[in-house]
Design an enzyme around this catalytic site. Sequence first.
Site, mmCIF file in Angstrom:
data_model
loop_
_atom_site.group_PDB
_atom_site.id
_atom_site.type_symbol
_atom_site.label_atom_id
_atom_site.label_comp_id
_atom_site.label_asym_id
_atom_site.label_seq_id
_atom_site.Cartn_x
_atom_site.Cartn_y
_atom_site.Cartn_z
ATOM 1 C CE1 TYR A 19 -4.201 -1.688 0.262
ATOM 2 C CE2 TYR A 19 -2.839 -3.302 1.382
ATOM 3 C CZ TYR A 19 -4.011 -2.967 0.738
ATOM 4 O OH TYR A 19 -4.984 -3.908 0.563
ATOM 5 C CE1 TYR A 147 -7.227 -6.606 3.514
ATOM 6 C CE2 TYR A 147 -6.310 -8.391 4.826
ATOM 7 C CZ TYR A 147 -6.251 -7.564 3.732
ATOM 8 O OH TYR A 147 -5.214 -7.696 2.837
ATOM 9 C CG ASP A 248 -9.882 -14.747 7.315
ATOM 10 O OD1 ASP A 248 -8.849 -15.216 7.800
ATOM 11 O OD2 ASP A 248 -9.891 -13.814 6.477
ATOM 12 C CE LYS A 277 -1.831 -11.114 8.459
ATOM 13 N NZ LYS A 277 -3.154 -10.852 7.889
HETATM 14 C C1 LIG Z 1 -3.713 -10.881 6.590
HETATM 15 C C2 LIG Z 1 -5.056 -11.433 6.438
HETATM 16 C C3 LIG Z 1 -5.472 -12.020 5.232
HETATM 17 C C4 LIG Z 1 -4.605 -12.043 3.997
HETATM 18 O O1 LIG Z 1 -3.421 -12.757 4.178
HETATM 19 P P1 LIG Z 1 -2.174 -12.494 3.194
HETATM 20 O O2 LIG Z 1 -1.165 -13.508 3.636
HETATM 21 O O3 LIG Z 1 -1.734 -11.085 3.427
HETATM 22 O O4 LIG Z 1 -2.646 -12.715 1.813
HETATM 23 C C5 LIG Z 1 -6.755 -12.547 5.177
HETATM 24 N N1 LIG Z 1 -7.576 -12.515 6.232
HETATM 25 C C6 LIG Z 1 -7.206 -11.981 7.409
HETATM 26 C C7 LIG Z 1 -8.152 -11.987 8.564
HETATM 27 C C8 LIG Z 1 -5.945 -11.408 7.549
HETATM 28 O O5 LIG Z 1 -5.587 -10.837 8.714
#
Ligand SMILES: *Cc1c(COP(=O)(O)O)cnc(C)c1O
Length: 437
Positions: A19, A147, A248, A277
């Site tokens: 970004y 997100y 997620d 992550k």
């Molecule tokens: C960081 C994140 C993503 C995306 O992961 P990337 O490895 O950056 O593609 C998706 N969902 C959540 C909740 C996140 O924190």
Amino acid sequence: MQNWNHLLQFDQKHIWHPYAKMPSTPPPIGVKKTNGSQITLSDNRQLIDGMSSWWACIHGYNHPVIQQAMHDQIDTMSHIMFGGLTHQPAIELAQRLVKLTPKGLESVFFSDSGSVAMEVAIKIAFQYWISLAQPQKTQLLTVRNGYHGDTFATMAICDPDNGMHNLFTPSLSKHFFSPPPQMGFDIKSDDKDIMALETLLAQHHQTIAAITIEPIVQGAGGMRFYRPDYLKQLSKLCQDYNVLFIADEIATGFGRTGKLFACEWANISPDILCLGKALTGGNLSLAATLTTQTISQAISQGTPGLLMHGPTFMANPLACATANASIDLLLNSSWKENIERIETHLQHTLLPLNEIPGIKEARVLGAIGVIELERNDLGETIQTIAVKNGIWLRPFGQLVYTMPAYNISNEQLKQLTTGMTKSITTALKESMNKPLN
Ligand SMILES: *Cc1c(COP(=O)(O)O)cnc(C)c1O
């Protein structure tokens, strides 16, 4: 090695950062090395890390146990294609994930990043309904302030206002957005939020394939914490209305909120779970999408009978071995006590900021501390002051937040929160042009 000025000049001119504009302003800061919760900059200044490199490096940097496992795996096999072949690191990682994640999640798809794990989750949901002869289920329902990633399918379910919708609207699929869960982990709610979600479901469930949500903590879409009961009711609604539930946990997975997975707060099992992550302790990029066997069997018995996805670097052995080492290290540590220790410290040091004018809300959950400011134009200033104060923060919009490594020392933690408080109050003071009390 070339001198740092030269390297940084090249960076500014030729390399995109997340970004950012090109050349990026302010210019990125050179990092020479890392160790534990310490970052050494190109000019030898030391910073205490408050970000865990975006939720990932839960054991701090360069942990000797993980590094040993990585070295061992490099000596054995760094990579092999996963099409038609398999290997011990992937199998052992899948065994761990099936065992540790909420009940019923037994089929594992490995990919390279969180966004792709979510893309795969969405594709699986769509393909599941196609397999069951319900191809009209092509839409998603999600909540605002979410997100889920930066790719096209995930962008379409990020918050429509603070995400990238305005820019890319013509290229994005249209989905349903419910109001976000009411803010607050331990509030008593009137359930208006979940009722709004049910209204959408009641109207549109015939075309809805799945609900997507980040359990308990909405991350990059607002750093909002919400009550487990909302999640419990959402899970029930998914069953009642015959839509899949995609959780997620890319940010919340592996202990960050005080439970190994945030779904545990509500004692629920989603149909599909995404991890990323912290999966490798932040050492390599790896992600996973887990589903129930009901889903994997339906897809396998449908037409064409194959799950239509398969990345080149799927289940990279080095990344899988690193994840295995990271998970074992986590489970063999007193991570729960560490999260509680960090939570207590963050509560004592950050919550008093609620009294300061210019601060909208300070909130803490697990090893996550968030200061939400009234204004959204101070991030860059705060980051610059923070570096001067010897700490690394990466504010965005009106949010200044920290999620340190679980094994950060008490001394470092104290420096971190002191520096954070100082940076925020200094920036607020400068911005208001009048002293704060
Ligand atoms: C960081 C994140 C993503 C995306 O992961 P990337 O490895 O950056 O593609 C998706 N969902 C959540 C909740 C996140 O924190």
